[in-house]
Every structure is written in C-alpha cells, then in structure tokens.
Design a protein around this motif. Structure first.
Motif, PDB file in Angstrom:
ATOM      1  N   ALA A   1       0.834  -1.199   0.000  1.00 10.06           N
ATOM      2  CA  ALA A   1       0.000   0.000   0.000  1.00 10.06           C
ATOM      3  C   ALA A   1       0.869   1.249   0.000  1.00 10.06           C
ATOM      4  O   ALA A   1       1.910   1.306   0.658  1.00 10.06           O
ATOM      5  N   GLN A   2       0.435   2.261  -0.734  1.00 10.50           N
ATOM      6  CA  GLN A   2       1.115   3.548  -0.771  1.00 10.50           C
ATOM      7  C   GLN A   2       0.161   4.649  -0.343  1.00 10.50           C
ATOM      8  O   GLN A   2      -1.060   4.533  -0.506  1.00 10.50           O
ATOM      9  N   GLU A   3       0.731   5.701   0.196  1.00  4.81           N
ATOM     10  CA  GLU A   3      -0.073   6.866   0.568  1.00  4.81           C
ATOM     11  C   GLU A   3      -0.830   7.368  -0.665  1.00  4.81           C
ATOM     12  O   GLU A   3      -0.278   7.428  -1.768  1.00  4.81           O
ATOM     13  N   GLY A   4      -2.098   7.729  -0.455  1.00  4.16           N
ATOM     14  CA  GLY A   4      -2.943   8.192  -1.548  1.00  4.16           C
ATOM     15  C   GLY A   4      -3.847   7.117  -2.108  1.00  4.16           C
ATOM     16  O   GLY A   4      -4.819   7.415  -2.793  1.00  4.16           O
ATOM     17  N   GLN A   5      -3.527   5.846  -1.831  1.00  6.96           N
ATOM     18  CA  GLN A   5      -4.353   4.757  -2.345  1.00  6.96           C
ATOM     19  C   GLN A   5      -5.499   4.438  -1.378  1.00  6.96           C
ATOM     20  O   GLN A   5      -5.615   5.046  -0.315  1.00  6.96           O
ATOM     21  N   PHE A   6      -6.331   3.477  -1.766  1.00  5.98           N
ATOM     22  CA  PHE A   6      -7.439   3.088  -0.914  1.00  5.98           C
ATOM     23  C   PHE A   6      -7.630   1.581  -0.985  1.00  5.98           C
ATOM     24  O   PHE A   6      -7.128   0.902  -1.883  1.00  5.98           O
ATOM     25  N   PHE A   7      -8.335   1.058  -0.014  1.00  2.00           N
ATOM     26  CA  PHE A   7      -8.757  -0.333   0.006  1.00  2.00           C
ATOM     27  C   PHE A   7     -10.280  -0.380  -0.028  1.00  2.00           C
ATOM     28  O   PHE A   7     -10.947   0.579   0.367  1.00  2.00           O
ATOM     29  N   ASN A   8     -10.816  -1.501  -0.466  1.00  2.53           N
ATOM     30  CA  ASN A   8     -12.212  -1.828  -0.199  1.00  2.53           C
ATOM     31  C   ASN A   8     -12.220  -2.607   1.106  1.00  2.53           C
ATOM     32  O   ASN A   8     -11.700  -3.730   1.179  1.00  2.53           O
ATOM     33  N   TRP A   9     -12.803  -2.012   2.144  1.00  4.92           N
ATOM     34  CA  TRP A   9     -12.728  -2.558   3.501  1.00  4.92           C
ATOM     35  C   TRP A   9     -14.013  -3.303   3.855  1.00  4.92           C
ATOM     36  O   TRP A   9     -15.115  -2.802   3.628  1.00  4.92           O
ATOM     37  N   ARG A  10     -13.844  -4.472   4.435  1.00  2.00           N
ATOM     38  CA  ARG A  10     -14.987  -5.226   4.954  1.00  2.00           C
ATOM     39  C   ARG A  10     -14.671  -5.585   6.408  1.00  2.00           C
ATOM     40  O   ARG A  10     -13.731  -6.343   6.683  1.00  2.00           O
ATOM     41  N   PHE A  11     -15.423  -5.022   7.335  1.00  2.00           N
ATOM     42  CA  PHE A  11     -15.223  -5.275   8.766  1.00  2.00           C
ATOM     43  C   PHE A  11     -16.223  -6.338   9.217  1.00  2.00           C
ATOM     44  O   PHE A  11     -17.426  -6.204   8.957  1.00  2.00           O
ATOM     45  N   LEU A  12     -15.736  -7.377   9.865  1.00  2.00           N
ATOM     46  CA  LEU A  12     -16.619  -8.451  10.323  1.00  2.00           C
ATOM     47  C   LEU A  12     -17.318  -8.013  11.605  1.00  2.00           C
ATOM     48  O   LEU A  12     -17.043  -8.470  12.709  1.00  2.00           O
ATOM     49  N   HIS A  13     -18.246  -7.070  11.396  1.00  2.00           N
ATOM     50  CA  HIS A  13     -18.980  -6.398  12.460  1.00  2.00           C
ATOM     51  C   HIS A  13     -20.407  -6.209  11.955  1.00  2.00           C
ATOM     52  O   HIS A  13     -20.626  -6.008  10.755  1.00  2.00           O
ATOM     53  N   PRO A  14     -21.411  -6.295  12.828  1.00  2.00           N
ATOM     54  CA  PRO A  14     -22.796  -6.137  12.370  1.00  2.00           C
ATOM     55  C   PRO A  14     -22.990  -4.884  11.517  1.00  2.00           C
ATOM     56  O   PRO A  14     -22.626  -3.780  11.902  1.00  2.00           O
ATOM     57  N   GLY A  15     -23.555  -5.091  10.321  1.00  2.00           N
ATOM     58  CA  GLY A  15     -23.822  -3.987   9.407  1.00  2.00           C
ATOM     59  C   GLY A  15     -22.670  -3.644   8.487  1.00  2.00           C
ATOM     60  O   GLY A  15     -22.837  -2.826   7.576  1.00  2.00           O
ATOM     61  N   LEU A  16     -21.506  -4.268   8.680  1.00  2.00           N
ATOM     62  CA  LEU A  16     -20.335  -3.923   7.877  1.00  2.00           C
ATOM     63  C   LEU A  16     -19.696  -5.129   7.196  1.00  2.00           C
ATOM     64  O   LEU A  16     -18.715  -4.969   6.476  1.00  2.00           O
ATOM     65  N   GLY A  17     -20.233  -6.333   7.411  1.00  2.00           N
ATOM     66  CA  GLY A  17     -19.582  -7.519   6.889  1.00  2.00           C
ATOM     67  C   GLY A  17     -20.059  -7.974   5.527  1.00  2.00           C
ATOM     68  O   GLY A  17     -19.358  -8.700   4.831  1.00  2.00           O
ATOM     69  N   TYR A  18     -21.261  -7.546   5.104  1.00  2.99           N
ATOM     70  CA  TYR A  18     -21.818  -8.056   3.850  1.00  2.99           C
ATOM     71  C   TYR A  18     -21.135  -7.473   2.622  1.00  2.99           C
ATOM     72  O   TYR A  18     -20.846  -8.178   1.662  1.00  2.99           O
ATOM     73  N   GLU A  19     -20.868  -6.193   2.652  1.00  6.92           N
ATOM     74  CA  GLU A  19     -20.353  -5.493   1.475  1.00  6.92           C
ATOM     75  C   GLU A  19     -19.116  -4.703   1.852  1.00  6.92           C
ATOM     76  O   GLU A  19     -19.026  -4.121   2.927  1.00  6.92           O
ATOM     77  N   ALA A  20     -18.140  -4.688   0.932  1.00 11.93           N
ATOM     78  CA  ALA A  20     -16.925  -3.901   1.142  1.00 11.93           C
ATOM     79  C   ALA A  20     -17.172  -2.457   0.729  1.00 11.93           C
ATOM     80  O   ALA A  20     -17.931  -2.179  -0.204  1.00 11.93           O
ATOM     81  N   HIS A  21     -16.522  -1.533   1.435  1.00 12.67           N
ATOM     82  CA  HIS A  21     -16.673  -0.104   1.140  1.00 12.67           C
ATOM     83  C   HIS A  21     -15.295   0.515   0.911  1.00 12.67           C
ATOM     84  O   HIS A  21     -14.340   0.199   1.628  1.00 12.67           O
ATOM     85  N   PRO A  22     -15.181   1.419  -0.082  1.00 10.66           N
ATOM     86  CA  PRO A  22     -13.878   2.029  -0.371  1.00 10.66           C
ATOM     87  C   PRO A  22     -13.577   3.210   0.560  1.00 10.66           C
ATOM     88  O   PRO A  22     -14.365   4.148   0.642  1.00 10.66           O
ATOM     89  N   TYR A  23     -12.448   3.134   1.256  1.00  6.93           N
ATOM     90  CA  TYR A  23     -11.978   4.243   2.086  1.00  6.93           C
ATOM     91  C   TYR A  23     -10.484   4.430   1.837  1.00  6.93           C
ATOM     92  O   TYR A  23      -9.722   3.460   1.783  1.00  6.93           O
ATOM     93  N   SER A  24     -10.083   5.690   1.718  1.00  5.57           N
ATOM     94  CA  SER A  24      -8.678   5.997   1.457  1.00  5.57           C
ATOM     95  C   SER A  24      -7.831   5.809   2.704  1.00  5.57           C
ATOM     96  O   SER A  24      -8.313   5.955   3.835  1.00  5.57           O
ATOM     97  N   ILE A  25      -6.577   5.515   2.490  1.00  2.00           N
ATOM     98  CA  ILE A  25      -5.600   5.463   3.579  1.00  2.00           C
ATOM     99  C   ILE A  25      -5.267   6.899   3.962  1.00  2.00           C
ATOM    100  O   ILE A  25      -4.903   7.715   3.114  1.00  2.00           O
ATOM    101  N   SER A  26      -5.393   7.217   5.244  1.00  2.00           N
ATOM    102  CA  SER A  26      -5.038   8.569   5.681  1.00  2.00           C
ATOM    103  C   SER A  26      -3.702   8.600   6.406  1.00  2.00           C
ATOM    104  O   SER A  26      -3.202   9.685   6.717  1.00  2.00           O
ATOM    105  N   ALA A  27      -3.120   7.445   6.683  1.00  2.00           N
ATOM    106  CA  ALA A  27      -1.776   7.387   7.265  1.00  2.00           C
ATOM    107  C   ALA A  27      -1.284   5.952   7.204  1.00  2.00           C
ATOM    108  O   ALA A  27      -2.082   5.004   7.288  1.00  2.00           O
TER     109      ALA A  27
END
Length: 525
Positions: free
Chosen positions: A329-355
């Motif tokens: 990973a490099q600064e400025g890029q993003f991941f599609n994040w999927r957190f195994l937590h209620p309401g967040l595990g079904y679909e991945a969401h794109p969030y940028s790396i801030s550090a």
C-alpha cells in the motif's frame, strides 16, 4: 486593474500554548504547556503560535486500547516512485493494445464465419445479428476486465477511471446483445415463416442452452436498469450491489449457447480462443477479487487496533497487521474494507488510507450513510478483510517529475477529503516543495489539521488552513494564485466534494497547470 484580495489561511498554529491537547494517532499535539497523550506514529512537540488570532482546539477522543509506537518502514525515494509510475503507464498501454488486437481477431473470425453472403434479406439480418453478438459479447468481457482489479490497470489508470470506462461502455454492449436477440429471432422466423414470438418460443424449446442464455440476458438487463441514475438513486447501495452480483451468473449462463447453437465459435481454434477468453476473464476476477484479497487479509491478520473520534461525525480507524509493508500500500491509495462487524460484513466499502505507520494503517471516515455511521461502533480486535490496494494516485504520481517539467506539489483537501491528502503530505513533505490547502466549514470540522500544520517543521512546506464559508475561500483562479502562485510547474492533487474538485480543476488549468498534472479521483462509483 488591481486584483481582488482574499484571505488565504488562518496564520496561527492549530494548537496554542496553554491548551490541553491529546494527540490522536497520526496527529501532533501542539502547545508549550499542554498535557499530551501520544499514540501511534505521533510525537509531542511545541510549535510557537504567531501573534495573530488563535485557532480553537477541538476535543479528541482517547483510543480504545493502548499500543506501542510503530517503526516507520524504509521509503522508496520519490524519484524512483515517479519512474515506477511512468513504467506502469507504459505496461498498461501495451496491455490495452493487446486487448484491442484480440478484439480485431474476434471481429475477423466473425466476418469469416458469415461469408459468403447469399443476398437474401433474412441472411443479411442474420449477418448483422452475428456481428452484433460478437462485438457486444466481447464488449461485455471488456466490462468485466475493467472491474477485475488487474494490478496492471489499477496502478496506471486507477479504479475510479476504470469504473467510469465501464459505465460508458456498458450501454453499448448491452444494446448490441439486445439487437442480436431481436434480429437473430427475426431472421429464423422469416425463413420458417413464423412470427417473432412463435419463433422465440420454438428456439427456446428446441435449441440447447437458449433458455439459460435468455435467463442470463434478463440478469444483465436488470443490472443495467438498476444502474440507470434515476433508478439507482432510489435504491440502497447494498441492493444495487447484490443485483450486480447476478451479472456474473448471467454472463456465465449465456456462454454455452455461443459455442453450441451457432455463430463463429463452434469449432477449431476460433472456439478455443473464445473459451480461453472466458476462462482468462473469469479466472482473473476470481483470483484478484476473491482469492488474493482473502489470502492477504488472513496472511496479514488485519484487525482493528483503535477507533479515534476526530471531528463531529468523523472517526479514524487504525488497522494493525503482520508484515504490513508487504501489502504494497502507498499513501494516496485506498482499500475496499470489509469489517466483520454487524452492518459492515456483507459489502466492502472504499476508504482511502489517511496514514501508514509501520504495521498500522489509518482510514478516516465521515458518517454519511448506514455503513459509515457504524464505523464509530467498531470494537478493537474486529477482523478486517480488504481488497487492494487500489488507486493510481500515489506519492510518485503527485511528486515533481522532470518528464512533466514540474518541480513542486500542491495538495488541496476539502472536508473529510483530507484523508488521502494527509497521507500524501506526510510522504512528500521534506522531499519536494509542498503547498497544502485545507478548506472546511469551520476549524472544528478539520480532522488532522494539527498533523498537517506540524509538517511545516520540514523544509519547503507551507500549510494554508481555510476554515469558513466557501465564499471566503472560493479557490477561484484569483484566490488560488494569491495563495500558491501560478501552477505551470506544479503537480496538483485535489480531494473533496465533487463541486470543489471541479472548481480546483478549472482554476488550476487557468493558472497554467497541464491536464496530465492535475489529479483527482471520482468516488461516485
């Protein structure tokens, strides 16, 4: 005529002497006598404030669990990173040229298969239907390839632009497939002297794999219909995404009739080529969108390390993993994040790396929907699955590049768009002349402002904080010129609301920046 003048920044340190401060991960507590708590990647320092008006402090929440200061990894020099980005662009060009060449072969095989023409109307209609089928289906395979997360394309072009191409090509491919269905049934019906509906029913009953192909076509039409802007804005993102999953099934169901029912791919090496194309595209999707993300997530053992409030409705989530630099990973890029937590595990969401801090990464999220609002409730230790890293905006892309005749960098953030800007600024600061512009509605709505302000301790870095209404800080050509001068020699990157991005792009071009040196990402994917 005298140029208008604008306020360009509040010329006072974000934290001032006497303020109680807590430095969140990646933030710097500033203040001579401040009580400071330091968490990953931060250090307490004293920055003298100018004698002008001071900026108010905000309250920052404590992380949910303490953890040791990580070690910064060795960094690739910006010049080397820029050269690598240029090399990625050349490889992507050759790859796209190969895709075009294969398309030419497919078209040639199709024309060869329908010759010679008999001259009858039904034959001419059949020829047009076969051409529409071959071109439309190859277009569908290109659509899948554009969203297969191929590194050769992701690194050079970026997922946002690939998705834009996908959305522009999709209607043409779908219409060609629809034309094929209408015309091929019409052609057979003319030869059999049956009406269109009777012929469609007969083909469905008697021709192998036609019924699955029709079912697949309906799935593709459903995906196209739900992508229509007027329809999509009425649907939840999760609903739209689920409908799109059936597109893969629909395309697979339509495959068998292409090599059994008729057309140019019934036998020989033309059939082998067509099968190979399907295998390559679907293999790429399974590999890069399912297998590799799952392997990486489990190998690196990604888990939530802390959740830190940054501003009203804004939190930073720190994710820890084993041997994290191997993710690439490099600064400025993003991941599609999927957190195994209620309401967040079904679909991945794109969030940028801030550090990026050694074995940890930070993402900064504003509560704008159901998923983003749930981020504040994440528990420390929650397992994280990621796809990526994605995005062509990297330190090498925004760094000065002799090939582009640029010698400085200008980073512009609006609101929570500060995430990738903060990461890029931390990477570029000290290695290249850098201007950072940060505009938000108020000082309280500026996450990471202390972190950015602290970068001025590095050489050739200037930070321009602009808290207030956009009329006070319009970022028009005149305002931008008064802040950072002309931009003929600058790499410019902006991240913020769409209106801000458009304004900055217009202003940067008016100030001499070349289009290839103006960078922004489209997050309406």
């Amino acid at each position: 005529m005298q140029e208008p003048t604008y306020r360009t920044s509040m010329m006072a340190a974000p934290g001032t002497a006497g303020a109680d401060t807590i430095a969140a991960p990646g933030n710097t507590g500033v203040g001579g006598s401040a009580d400071t708590t330091t968490v990953p990647g931060t250090h307490a320092q004293t920055t003298p404030a100018p004698a002008t008006s001071t900026l108010p402090r905000r309250s920052v929440g404590q992380p949910q669990a303490p953890f040791p200061r990580p070690t910064r990894p060795r960094r690739t020099p910006l010049k080397v990173a820029a050269e690598q980005d240029n090399a990625n662009g050349r490889v992507a060009t050759w790859f796209l040229a190969a895709v075009g060449a294969i398309g030419g072969v497919v078209l040639g095989l199709t024309i060869q298969a329908v010759l010679p023409l008999t001259g009858t109307l039904s034959n001419l209609i059949y020829v047009v239907s076969v051409l529409a089928a071959s071109i439309g289906t190859y277009g569908v395979l290109i659509l899948l390839l554009l969203i297969a997360r191929l590194p050769v394309l992701e690194r050079a072009i970026g997922q946002d632009h690939l998705v834009t191409w996908h959305k522009r090509i999709a209607p043409w491919a779908m219409w060609l497939v629809f034309v094929h269905i209408v015309l091929v049934v019409l052609s057979y019906g003319m030869d059999a002297q049956r009406n269109w509906f009777a012929e469609l029913w007969d083909l469905t009953r008697t021709t192998p794999w036609i019924l699955p192909a029709l079912a697949g076509t309906l799935a593709i039409i459903a995906a196209g219909y739900t992508s229509w802007k007027r329809v999509r804005r009425t649907l939840k993102h999760e609903t739209w995404w689920t409908v799109h999953l059936y597109t893969y099934l629909g395309i697979a169901l339509a495959f068998a009739h292409q090599i059994t029912a008729g057309g140019p791919f019934l036998s020989g090496w033309s059939r082998a080529l067509w099968v190979a194309l399907y295998v390559a595209v679907f293999g790429t999707i399974i590999g890069y969108r399912v297998a590799l993300p799952l392997y990486r997530s489990l190998r690196h053992g990604l888990r939530v390390a802390a959740v830190v409030p940054e501003a009203p409705d804004v939190v930073s989530v720190w994710v820890r993993g084993r041997e994290l630099p191997l993710l690439g990973a490099q600064e400025g890029q993003f991941f599609n994040w999927r957190f195994l937590h209620p309401g967040l595990g079904y679909e991945a969401h794109p969030y940028s790396i801030s550090a990026i801090r050694g074995d940890m990464m930070r993402l900064t999220v504003k509560a704008l929907g159901d998923a983003s609002s749930s981020m504040a409730g994440l528990r420390v230790g929650t397992r994280v699955l990621v796809e990526g890293p994605y995005g062509a905006i990297t330190p090498g892309r925004v760094a000065p590049d002799p090939e582009d005749r640029t010698r400085r960098t200008v980073l512009i953030a609006g609101g929570v768009g500060v995430g990738p800007v903060a990461a890029l600024a931390d990477r570029v600061a000290g290695e290249a002349p850098l201007d950072i512009i940060y505009r938000a509605g108020s000082m309280d709505l500026m996450p990471h402002r202390d972190e950015l302000w602290g970068l001025q301790t590095r050489p050739h870095v200037r930070v321009h904080l602009m808290p207030g209404h956009r009329r006070a800080y319009p970022l028009s050509p005149e305002h931008l010129r008064a802040t950072v001068g002309r931009l003929d020699d600058a790499q410019v990157y902006v991240c913020g609301p769409a209106a801000l991005n458009r304004q900055v792009v217009r202003s940067a071009r008016a100030l001499g920046a070349r289009p290839e040196n103006i960078h922004h990402e489209i997050f309406d994917l």
